[in-house]
Write a protein that holds these residues in place. Structure first.
Motif, PDB file in Angstrom:
ATOM      1  N   LEU A 142      54.712  47.467  75.424  1.00  0.00           N
ATOM      2  CA  LEU A 142      54.187  45.953  75.958  1.00  0.00           C
ATOM      3  C   LEU A 142      53.698  45.916  73.655  1.00  0.00           C
ATOM      4  CD1 LEU A 142      51.116  47.032  78.103  1.00  0.00           C
ATOM      5  CD2 LEU A 142      53.180  45.711  77.977  1.00  0.00           C
ATOM      6  N   ARG A 143      54.557  46.068  73.274  1.00  0.00           N
ATOM      7  CA  ARG A 143      54.466  45.844  71.735  1.00  0.00           C
ATOM      8  C   ARG A 143      55.432  44.282  71.305  1.00  0.00           C
ATOM      9  NH1 ARG A 143      57.596  51.141  70.081  1.00  0.00           N
ATOM     10  NH2 ARG A 143      58.686  50.307  71.364  1.00  0.00           N
ATOM     11  N   ILE A 144      55.029  43.748  70.407  1.00  0.00           N
ATOM     12  CA  ILE A 144      55.154  42.318  70.606  1.00  0.00           C
ATOM     13  C   ILE A 144      57.058  42.090  70.276  1.00  0.00           C
ATOM     14  CG2 ILE A 144      54.895  40.003  68.989  1.00  0.00           C
ATOM     15  CD1 ILE A 144      51.430  40.965  69.053  1.00  0.00           C
ATOM     16  N   THR A 145      57.846  41.123  70.970  1.00  0.00           N
ATOM     17  CA  THR A 145      58.781  41.052  70.708  1.00  0.00           C
ATOM     18  C   THR A 145      59.667  39.985  70.483  1.00  0.00           C
ATOM     19  OG1 THR A 145      59.396  40.395  72.818  1.00  0.00           O
ATOM     20  CG2 THR A 145      60.135  42.640  72.034  1.00  0.00           C
ATOM     21  N   VAL A 146      59.019  38.966  70.829  1.00  0.00           N
ATOM     22  CA  VAL A 146      58.461  37.245  70.194  1.00  0.00           C
ATOM     23  C   VAL A 146      57.317  36.704  70.169  1.00  0.00           C
ATOM     24  CG1 VAL A 146      58.953  35.168  71.416  1.00  0.00           C
ATOM     25  CG2 VAL A 146      60.413  36.931  71.488  1.00  0.00           C
ATOM     26  N   PRO A 193      51.334  46.262  69.404  1.00  0.00           N
ATOM     27  CA  PRO A 193      50.514  45.772  70.443  1.00  0.00           C
ATOM     28  C   PRO A 193      49.815  44.213  69.647  1.00  0.00           C
ATOM     29  CG  PRO A 193      50.135  48.460  70.589  1.00  0.00           C
ATOM     30  CD  PRO A 193      51.291  47.465  69.172  1.00  0.00           C
ATOM     31  N   PRO A 194      49.434  43.529  70.901  1.00  0.00           N
ATOM     32  CA  PRO A 194      49.148  43.069  70.976  1.00  0.00           C
ATOM     33  C   PRO A 194      47.340  42.853  70.544  1.00  0.00           C
ATOM     34  CG  PRO A 194      49.626  42.537  73.312  1.00  0.00           C
ATOM     35  CD  PRO A 194      50.330  43.455  72.193  1.00  0.00           C
ATOM     36  N   ALA A 195      46.903  44.458  70.213  1.00  0.00           N
ATOM     37  CA  ALA A 195      45.780  44.923  70.188  1.00  0.00           C
ATOM     38  C   ALA A 195      45.627  45.007  68.463  1.00  0.00           C
ATOM     39  CB  ALA A 195      45.023  45.577  70.824  1.00  0.00           C
ATOM     40  N   SER A 196      46.778  44.924  67.810  1.00  0.00           N
ATOM     41  CA  SER A 196      46.534  45.213  66.976  1.00  0.00           C
ATOM     42  C   SER A 196      47.649  44.686  65.623  1.00  0.00           C
ATOM     43  CB  SER A 196      47.208  46.866  66.277  1.00  0.00           C
ATOM     44  OG  SER A 196      48.295  47.159  66.488  1.00  0.00           O
ATOM     45  N   ALA A 197      48.462  43.408  66.558  1.00  0.00           N
ATOM     46  CA  ALA A 197      48.838  42.238  66.017  1.00  0.00           C
ATOM     47  C   ALA A 197      48.337  41.588  65.017  1.00  0.00           C
ATOM     48  CB  ALA A 197      49.988  41.356  66.747  1.00  0.00           C
ATOM     49  N   THR A 219      56.834  36.305  64.398  1.00  0.00           N
ATOM     50  CA  THR A 219      57.199  37.609  64.745  1.00  0.00           C
ATOM     51  C   THR A 219      57.558  38.344  64.097  1.00  0.00           C
ATOM     52  OG1 THR A 219      59.051  37.063  66.610  1.00  0.00           O
ATOM     53  CG2 THR A 219      59.185  38.849  66.316  1.00  0.00           C
ATOM     54  N   GLU A 220      58.341  38.349  63.335  1.00  0.00           N
ATOM     55  CA  GLU A 220      58.300  39.398  61.841  1.00  0.00           C
ATOM     56  C   GLU A 220      56.680  39.911  61.836  1.00  0.00           C
ATOM     57  OE1 GLU A 220      60.856  41.526  61.302  1.00  0.00           O
ATOM     58  OE2 GLU A 220      61.226  40.434  62.579  1.00  0.00           O
ATOM     59  N   VAL A 221      56.084  38.333  61.186  1.00  0.00           N
ATOM     60  CA  VAL A 221      54.669  38.618  60.585  1.00  0.00           C
ATOM     61  C   VAL A 221      53.918  38.894  61.589  1.00  0.00           C
ATOM     62  CG1 VAL A 221      52.854  36.978  59.325  1.00  0.00           C
ATOM     63  CG2 VAL A 221      54.955  36.330  59.541  1.00  0.00           C
ATOM     64  N   ALA A 253      49.943  35.572  60.514  1.00  0.00           N
ATOM     65  CA  ALA A 253      49.923  34.788  61.320  1.00  0.00           C
ATOM     66  C   ALA A 253      49.903  33.275  61.219  1.00  0.00           C
ATOM     67  CB  ALA A 253      50.120  35.099  62.979  1.00  0.00           C
ATOM     68  N   ALA A 254      49.279  33.161  61.727  1.00  0.00           N
ATOM     69  CA  ALA A 254      47.756  32.023  61.432  1.00  0.00           C
ATOM     70  C   ALA A 254      48.312  31.060  60.236  1.00  0.00           C
ATOM     71  CB  ALA A 254      46.876  31.714  61.441  1.00  0.00           C
TER      72      ALA A 254
END
Lengths: 160, 289
Positions: free
Chosen positions: B208-212, B237-241, B230-232, B246-247
């Motif tokens: 459940l970690r962001i890949t894209v 996991p989404p909760a700590s992304a 993705t890199e930013v 990114a915005a």
């Protein structure tokens, strides 16, 4: 650029007419067939006054060429009442709730709402707003029109 | 406002349509739903000598969920695609976006492929095709080619569709596993062209970690602006992304213009807010997928 012979079934009546390719369905109904109930407002698809039912689905008659719908069924505001002239539930509700106002946008609203309530007989407030969002009324703030739609749903429920 | 005269063609088969288009060349225009073309004709912004009406080609009114994606035929109306449950299950972004396309009455007539060919940078469907990496199939007499979204949108209201070519279908690829999408936009009135809009896609791995994480921006460039963040976001996991970072990265990549509706600065602000919201929505959907 010769005229093209087409056949439309308008309000249940088969009509034959010859039109140029560029004749908008709205103009065909009004000028060639004499059905002036369909109103023309903006003529680029924004206002919704010209909305008619094409095979039962509401469409902009100003954004449809008559030749494109050769052979299809059209219902205009003149065709919403019963054959004996009795107004439809939607028409009665608009009269009862003063949803008519100046009347210019009314034919488009009546056609749009007729299809809306056929597909969704008990719409929520939000669904009513979404359903009529493509029709502009320049008289007021739409309150009476929204009331009319809910009232029409009530009448239809009572009568079935 | 009435259209200028044109020669009207009503082909009964794809072959007839391609013949008519080939003969008309650069003077020919295809009519499908007409919800963008007929206003342009009425206002005489366009005056083609030949109009090839494909509304009788029911062979193009197709909507198929294939292993590679949702293939939408040239005569599939917005409403038909919007209402399809198999399509919503296979590629939810289509319904999410279509609900924002104009009004229900316009969607009864307008076509998905027509919107793509019209290539309005303020429209939703080009952004969807760009975000998903889809393609458009173009046919001409004796030949067919598939053009990727990246190559298809060449400028404002300009696509790679050449004279004599007919866009017969578009392919919207399916989502990878554990993926979610979202569409957000701000318009003055629901159904109007958006001042700014964002289509977002987020995919997660088995942990459940962001890949894209990527977005396509509407109304802030000549074509849909695709930004990979993705890199930013970080592979977290989404909760700590890093959604706010990114915005900001999306804001840095766009070059919005001012017009009568909004200043460039306001559009940049909206894109930031919408990007964060849409990415969070998409991540939530990915967690539920």
């Amino acid at each position: 650029m010769t005229d093209i012979a087409i056949t439309l079934t308008v309000n249940g009546v088969v009509r034959q007419v010859e039109v140029p390719g560029r004749r908008l369905l709205s103009d065909c109904l009004r000028h060639d067939l004499g059905l002036t109930g369909t109103h023309v407002g903006c003529e680029h698809g924004v206002c919704g006054c010209c909305t008619v039912l094409l095979d039962g689905e509401p469409v902009r008659s100003c954004l449809t060429f008559a030749v494109t719908v050769d052979g299809h069924d059209i219902t205009t505001v003149e065709g919403l009442a019963a054959p004996d002239g009795a107004m439809s539930p939607v028409q009665r509700a608009f009269a009862e709730c003063h949803g008519l106002q100046c009347g210019f946008c009314t034919p488009g609203f009546l056609c749009t709402v007729t299809a809306l309530l056929r597909d969704n007989p008990s719409p929520t407030g939000e669904e009513v707003l979404e359903g009529i969002s493509g029709n502009l009324c320049r008289c007021t703030g739409y309150q009476n029109i929204v009331k009319s739609v809910h009232r029409a749903a009530e009448i239809m429920a009572e009568e079935t | 406002m009435k259209p200028a005269p044109f020669e009207y063609h009503a082909p009964r088969s794809l072959g007839e349509a391609l013949d008519a288009l080939a003969e008309a060349g650069a003077d020919g225009k295809v009519l499908a739903g007409g919800q963008s073309l007929i206003p342009m004709l009425n206002m005489r912004l366009a005056a083609p000598a030949h109009l090839i009406d494909i509304n009788r080609l029911t062979e193009l009114a197709t909507l198929d969920v294939e292993p590679g994606g949702v293939r939408v035929g040239a005569l599939a109306r917005h409403a038909q695609v919007e209402r399809s449950e198999p399509v919503a299950a296979a590629q939810p972004l289509l319904r999410q976006a279509l609900r924002l396309v104009a009004h229900p009455v316009i969607r009864n007539r307008g076509t998905v492929v027509g919107s793509l060919v019209h290539a309005d940078p303020a429209a939703e469907l080009p952004a969807v095709l760009a975000l998903l990496g889809g393609s458009v199939r173009l046919a001409r007499r004796g030949a067919t080619r598939d053009v990727t979204a990246a190559a298809f949108f060449t400028g404002p209201m300009e696509s790679a569709t050449g004279p004599g070519e007919l866009a017969v279908s578009a392919l919207f690829p399916l989502l990878p596993a554990r993926s979610g999408t979202a569409f957000r936009e701000v318009a003055r009135r629901h159904g109007d062209y958006a001042l700014a809009g964002i289509a977002a896609l987020v995919s997660l791995d088995d942990d459940l970690r962001i890949t894209v994480a990527r977005v396509a921006c509407v109304s802030v460039g000549p074509v849909p602006v695709l930004v990979d963040v993705t890199e930013v976001c970080g592979h977290r996991p989404p909760a700590s992304a890093g959604w706010d970072a990114a915005a900001r990265a999306v804001q840095d990549r766009i070059e919005p213009e001012a017009d009568i509706h909004a200043s460039a600065g306001y559009r940049r602000h909206l894109i930031g807010v919408l990007a964060e919201q849409a990415l969070r929505d998409a991540a939530r959907a990915a967690l539920d997928a």
